[in-house]
Write a protein that holds these residues in place. Structure first.
Motif, PDB file in Angstrom:
ATOM      1  N   VAL A   1      -4.770  -5.226  -5.389  1.00  0.00           N
ATOM      2  CA  VAL A   1      -5.570  -4.729  -4.271  1.00  0.00           C
ATOM      3  C   VAL A   1      -4.947  -3.476  -3.679  1.00  0.00           C
ATOM      4  CG1 VAL A   1      -6.461  -5.266  -1.973  1.00  0.00           C
ATOM      5  CG2 VAL A   1      -6.448  -7.035  -3.747  1.00  0.00           C
ATOM      6  N   ALA A   2      -3.623  -3.474  -3.555  1.00  0.00           N
ATOM      7  CA  ALA A   2      -2.938  -2.332  -2.956  1.00  0.00           C
ATOM      8  C   ALA A   2      -3.232  -1.054  -3.723  1.00  0.00           C
ATOM      9  CB  ALA A   2      -1.435  -2.594  -2.902  1.00  0.00           C
ATOM     10  N   ASP A   3      -3.231  -1.107  -5.056  1.00  0.00           N
ATOM     11  CA  ASP A   3      -3.491   0.095  -5.838  1.00  0.00           C
ATOM     12  C   ASP A   3      -4.948   0.536  -5.695  1.00  0.00           C
ATOM     13  OD1 ASP A   3      -2.484   2.060  -7.894  1.00  0.00           O
ATOM     14  OD2 ASP A   3      -4.197   1.214  -8.986  1.00  0.00           O
ATOM     15  N   ALA A   4      -5.871  -0.412  -5.579  1.00  0.00           N
ATOM     16  CA  ALA A   4      -7.281  -0.048  -5.380  1.00  0.00           C
ATOM     17  C   ALA A   4      -7.449   0.687  -4.049  1.00  0.00           C
ATOM     18  CB  ALA A   4      -8.155  -1.295  -5.421  1.00  0.00           C
ATOM     19  N   ILE A   5      -6.759   0.225  -3.010  1.00  0.00           N
ATOM     20  CA  ILE A   5      -6.819   0.905  -1.714  1.00  0.00           C
ATOM     21  C   ILE A   5      -6.162   2.275  -1.815  1.00  0.00           C
ATOM     22  CG2 ILE A   5      -5.990   0.842   0.676  1.00  0.00           C
ATOM     23  CD1 ILE A   5      -6.301  -2.213   0.571  1.00  0.00           C
ATOM     24  N   ALA A   6      -5.027   2.351  -2.505  1.00  0.00           N
ATOM     25  CA  ALA A   6      -4.334   3.634  -2.662  1.00  0.00           C
ATOM     26  C   ALA A   6      -5.202   4.637  -3.420  1.00  0.00           C
ATOM     27  CB  ALA A   6      -3.007   3.425  -3.391  1.00  0.00           C
ATOM     28  N   ALA A   7      -5.938   4.166  -4.430  1.00  0.00           N
ATOM     29  CA  ALA A   7      -6.826   5.060  -5.180  1.00  0.00           C
ATOM     30  C   ALA A   7      -7.920   5.615  -4.279  1.00  0.00           C
ATOM     31  CB  ALA A   7      -7.437   4.310  -6.363  1.00  0.00           C
ATOM     32  N   LEU A   8      -8.480   4.788  -3.425  1.00  0.00           N
ATOM     33  CA  LEU A   8      -9.504   5.243  -2.486  1.00  0.00           C
ATOM     34  C   LEU A   8      -8.942   6.289  -1.533  1.00  0.00           C
ATOM     35  CD1 LEU A   8     -12.282   4.907  -0.996  1.00  0.00           C
ATOM     36  CD2 LEU A   8     -11.167   3.119   0.348  1.00  0.00           C
ATOM     37  N   VAL A   9      -7.761   6.020  -0.980  1.00  0.00           N
ATOM     38  CA  VAL A   9      -7.144   6.951  -0.038  1.00  0.00           C
ATOM     39  C   VAL A   9      -6.778   8.260  -0.738  1.00  0.00           C
ATOM     40  CG1 VAL A   9      -5.152   7.326   1.468  1.00  0.00           C
ATOM     41  CG2 VAL A   9      -6.305   5.107   1.458  1.00  0.00           C
ATOM     42  N   ALA A  10      -6.280   8.162  -1.969  1.00  0.00           N
ATOM     43  CA  ALA A  10      -5.904   9.367  -2.712  1.00  0.00           C
ATOM     44  C   ALA A  10      -7.114  10.262  -2.944  1.00  0.00           C
ATOM     45  CB  ALA A  10      -5.266   8.986  -4.047  1.00  0.00           C
ATOM     46  N   ASP A  11      -8.236   9.680  -3.313  1.00  0.00           N
ATOM     47  CA  ASP A  11      -9.448  10.472  -3.530  1.00  0.00           C
ATOM     48  C   ASP A  11      -9.958  11.072  -2.219  1.00  0.00           C
ATOM     49  OD1 ASP A  11      -9.481  10.130  -6.256  1.00  0.00           O
ATOM     50  OD2 ASP A  11     -10.826   8.408  -6.207  1.00  0.00           O
ATOM     51  N   ALA A  12      -9.898  10.293  -1.144  1.00  0.00           N
ATOM     52  CA  ALA A  12     -10.325  10.807   0.154  1.00  0.00           C
ATOM     53  C   ALA A  12      -9.404  11.940   0.611  1.00  0.00           C
ATOM     54  CB  ALA A  12     -10.338   9.684   1.182  1.00  0.00           C
ATOM     55  N   HIS A  13      -8.112  11.812   0.322  1.00  0.00           N
ATOM     56  CA  HIS A  13      -7.148  12.868   0.666  1.00  0.00           C
ATOM     57  C   HIS A  13      -7.458  14.146  -0.094  1.00  0.00           C
ATOM     58  CE1 HIS A  13      -3.426  15.054   1.186  1.00  0.00           C
ATOM     59  NE2 HIS A  13      -3.143  14.951  -0.103  1.00  0.00           N
TER      60      HIS A  13
ATOM     61  N   ILE B   1       0.842  -1.207   0.000  1.00  0.00           N
ATOM     62  CA  ILE B   1       0.000   0.000   0.000  1.00  0.00           C
ATOM     63  C   ILE B   1       0.873   1.252   0.000  1.00  0.00           C
ATOM     64  CG2 ILE B   1      -1.693   1.324   1.328  1.00  0.00           C
ATOM     65  CD1 ILE B   1      -2.784  -1.382   2.339  1.00  0.00           C
ATOM     66  N   LEU B   2       1.940   1.265   0.794  1.00  0.00           N
ATOM     67  CA  LEU B   2       2.837   2.419   0.824  1.00  0.00           C
ATOM     68  C   LEU B   2       3.452   2.661  -0.553  1.00  0.00           C
ATOM     69  CD1 LEU B   2       4.572   1.814   4.267  1.00  0.00           C
ATOM     70  CD2 LEU B   2       3.140   3.771   3.680  1.00  0.00           C
ATOM     71  N   GLN B   3       3.849   1.596  -1.231  1.00  0.00           N
ATOM     72  CA  GLN B   3       4.408   1.730  -2.577  1.00  0.00           C
ATOM     73  C   GLN B   3       3.373   2.296  -3.542  1.00  0.00           C
ATOM     74  OE1 GLN B   3       5.620  -2.299  -3.268  1.00  0.00           O
ATOM     75  NE2 GLN B   3       7.530  -2.113  -2.103  1.00  0.00           N
ATOM     76  N   ALA B   4       2.129   1.818  -3.430  1.00  0.00           N
ATOM     77  CA  ALA B   4       1.073   2.292  -4.327  1.00  0.00           C
ATOM     78  C   ALA B   4       0.739   3.752  -4.066  1.00  0.00           C
ATOM     79  CB  ALA B   4      -0.176   1.421  -4.166  1.00  0.00           C
ATOM     80  N   LEU B   5       0.742   4.165  -2.804  1.00  0.00           N
ATOM     81  CA  LEU B   5       0.493   5.570  -2.475  1.00  0.00           C
ATOM     82  C   LEU B   5       1.614   6.458  -3.006  1.00  0.00           C
ATOM     83  CD1 LEU B   5      -0.819   5.170   1.177  1.00  0.00           C
ATOM     84  CD2 LEU B   5      -2.139   6.043  -0.755  1.00  0.00           C
ATOM     85  N   GLU B   6       2.844   5.989  -2.860  1.00  0.00           N
ATOM     86  CA  GLU B   6       3.984   6.755  -3.375  1.00  0.00           C
ATOM     87  C   GLU B   6       3.895   6.895  -4.887  1.00  0.00           C
ATOM     88  OE1 GLU B   6       8.904   6.652  -3.334  1.00  0.00           O
ATOM     89  OE2 GLU B   6       7.733   5.041  -2.409  1.00  0.00           O
ATOM     90  N   ALA B   7       3.493   5.814  -5.563  1.00  0.00           N
ATOM     91  CA  ALA B   7       3.376   5.860  -7.016  1.00  0.00           C
ATOM     92  C   ALA B   7       2.311   6.861  -7.462  1.00  0.00           C
ATOM     93  CB  ALA B   7       3.061   4.470  -7.562  1.00  0.00           C
ATOM     94  N   ARG B   8       1.307   7.078  -6.632  1.00  0.00           N
ATOM     95  CA  ARG B   8       0.242   8.034  -6.956  1.00  0.00           C
ATOM     96  C   ARG B   8       0.552   9.443  -6.461  1.00  0.00           C
ATOM     97  NH1 ARG B   8      -4.830   6.460  -8.514  1.00  0.00           N
ATOM     98  NH2 ARG B   8      -5.023   4.243  -9.037  1.00  0.00           N
ATOM     99  N   GLY B   9       1.721   9.622  -5.852  1.00  0.00           N
ATOM    100  CA  GLY B   9       2.106  10.947  -5.400  1.00  0.00           C
ATOM    101  C   GLY B   9       1.374  11.430  -4.170  1.00  0.00           C
ATOM    102  N   VAL B  10       0.870  10.502  -3.358  1.00  0.00           N
ATOM    103  CA  VAL B  10       0.139  10.873  -2.139  1.00  0.00           C
ATOM    104  C   VAL B  10       1.139  11.007  -0.990  1.00  0.00           C
ATOM    105  CG1 VAL B  10      -1.657  10.203  -0.499  1.00  0.00           C
ATOM    106  CG2 VAL B  10      -1.903   9.639  -2.922  1.00  0.00           C
TER     107      VAL B  10
END
Length: 301
Positions: free
Chosen positions: A263-275, A12-21
Motif C-alpha cells: 500500500v505504501a508504494d501505491a501511495i508513493a506512486a500517486l504522490v510522485a505523479d502528483a509532484h 510511505i516515507l521509505q517508499a517516497l525515498e525509494a522513488r527519489g521524491v
C-alpha cells in the motif's frame, strides 16, 4: 503532513525515498495559515494528520493558498463525518446499511423504541470503534441516550444509527489508491466490533471484482483518491459499505499479505505523479492549483 509518525507514515516515507521524491515532514501543530497567504514551498502535501479537525482545516488553508493536498479538504471533511459519508454513498448508489440521524437524544430514543432492536449507535466523528454502541433493549438505549445528552459537545447530541448487519464475525478493510483497489483484509474478532485497534485479527481477503468494485465506488462517492473502505458482508454474502476513511491505516493489511501487497508504494506512486504534475505546472509559469479528486485522479493516470 502528520503530527505523529506511525508505522504507516514510516513506510510511505521509505517508499517516497525509494522513488527519489524529495520530501519533508510537516507537523500541522506548527503550521500557521493566513487568509490570502502565499502557497508554501511544497508541490504536494500528503495529508496523514491523525486529528480529523486539524487534517480538514489544514487542507482548507493549504488549498486556498494554491497547494495540492491529498486527500482534498472536501474528501477529508466527508470522511470525517459519518452522516455526510452515508449521504454520499446513498447518492452514488453504493449499498450500505439502513441509516438514520436524530437531532436530539430524546428523539433518537423514541425512534429506536418504535423501530425495534438491535441497532448500532455511532458518534458522527470517531475512529477505532470508540463510543460505538450496540443497543439490544430499551434499558441500554436509555442509558446511552442519557450519556450522549450529558456530553458538552453539541455534535454529540446528534444520534447517528445504523441497522446491525448479521455478519459472520468479521468485516473487510479495502484500501483504494487512485481509483484502484490495492488490497483487502478480513478483520475478525470475538466481539461484534472488528476494529484492529480493539484487538481484531487481520487475515488476507480475496479481492473479488464485486468487493473491489464496491470499494472503488465508495471512494469515488466521497471524492477520496486514497481511502480505507470498511465493508461488511451478511450471511448471504451481500456486501454493504459501512464507512470510508481518508487517513487509512494499512499496516495490518500489509502484514496479513506477507509482502504481497504494498500500500505504501501505491501511495508513493500517486504522490510522485502528483509532484511531477505540480512541478511541470510551476516550471511552465503557472501557479500550482488544487484540483479536485477526479481531476487529480485523471491527471495521475
Amino acid at each position: 503532513m502528520a503530527s505523529r509518525i506511525r508505522l504507516e507514515e514510516k513506510r510511505i516515507l521509505q517508499a517516497l525515498e525509494a522513488r527519489g521524491v524529495p520530501v519533508v515532514h510537516l507537523d500541522p501543530r506548527r503550521l500557521e495559515l493566513t487568509v490570502g497567504g502565499a502557497a508554501g514551498p511544497w508541490s504536494v502535501v500528503l495529508n496523514r494528520e491523525i486529528s480529523a479537525t486539524r487534517a480538514r482545516y489544514a487542507a482548507l488553508g493549504l488549498e486556498a493558498a494554491g497547494t495540492t493536498v491529498v486527500n482534498s479538504a472536501a474528501a477529508t471533511g466527508i470522511c470525517g463525518d459519518k452522516w455526510l459519508t452515508s449521504l454520499a454513498l446513498h447518492r452514488a448508489g453504493v449499498p450500505s446499511p439502513r441509516t438514520a440521524l436524530s437531532l436530539t437524544p430524546e428523539a433518537a430514543l423514541d425512534a429506536v423504541h418504535e423501530g425495534g432492536y438491535p441497532v448500532v449507535v455511532k458518534p458522527l466523528s470517531s475512529s477505532w470503534g470508540r463510543r460505538v454502541s450496540l443497543l439490544r433493549d430499551h434499558d441500554a438505549a436509555e442509558a446511552v441516550m442519557e450519556h450522549c445528552a450529558a456530553l458538552p459537545a453539541p455534535q454529540a447530541h446528534l444520534i447517528y444509527r445504523q441497522e446491525l448487519i448479521d455478519k459472520p464475525g468479521r468485516d473487510i478493510r479495502v484500501v483504494v489508491v487512485d481509483g484502484r483497489a490495492v488490497g483487502a483484509a478480513y478483520r475478525t474478532s470475538e466481539s461484534w466490533r472488528t476494529n484492529v485497534a480493539r484487538g481484531a485479527r487481520t487475515e488476507p481477503c480475496p479481492l473479488t471484482p464485486e468487493l473491489a468494485g464496491a470499494a472503488v465506488a465508495a471512494a469515488r462517492a466521497v471524492d477520496a483518491v486514497i481511502a480505507g473502505v470498511d465493508v461488511v458482508e451478511d450471511r448471504e454474502g451481500r456486501l454493504y459499505v459501512l464507512e470510508v476513511n481518508s487517513g487509512v491505516e494499512f499496516a495490518g493489511l500489509e502484514a496479513s499479505h506477507q509482502g504481497r501487497v504494498d500500500v505504501a508504494d501505491a501511495i508513493a506512486a500517486l504522490v510522485a505523479d502528483a509532484h511531477r504534475l505540480a512541478s511541470t505546472r510551476t516550471a511552465g509559469g503557472c501557479a500550482p492549483a488544487a484540483p479536485d479528486a477526479a481531476a487529480l485522479e485523471g491527471a495521475v493516470r
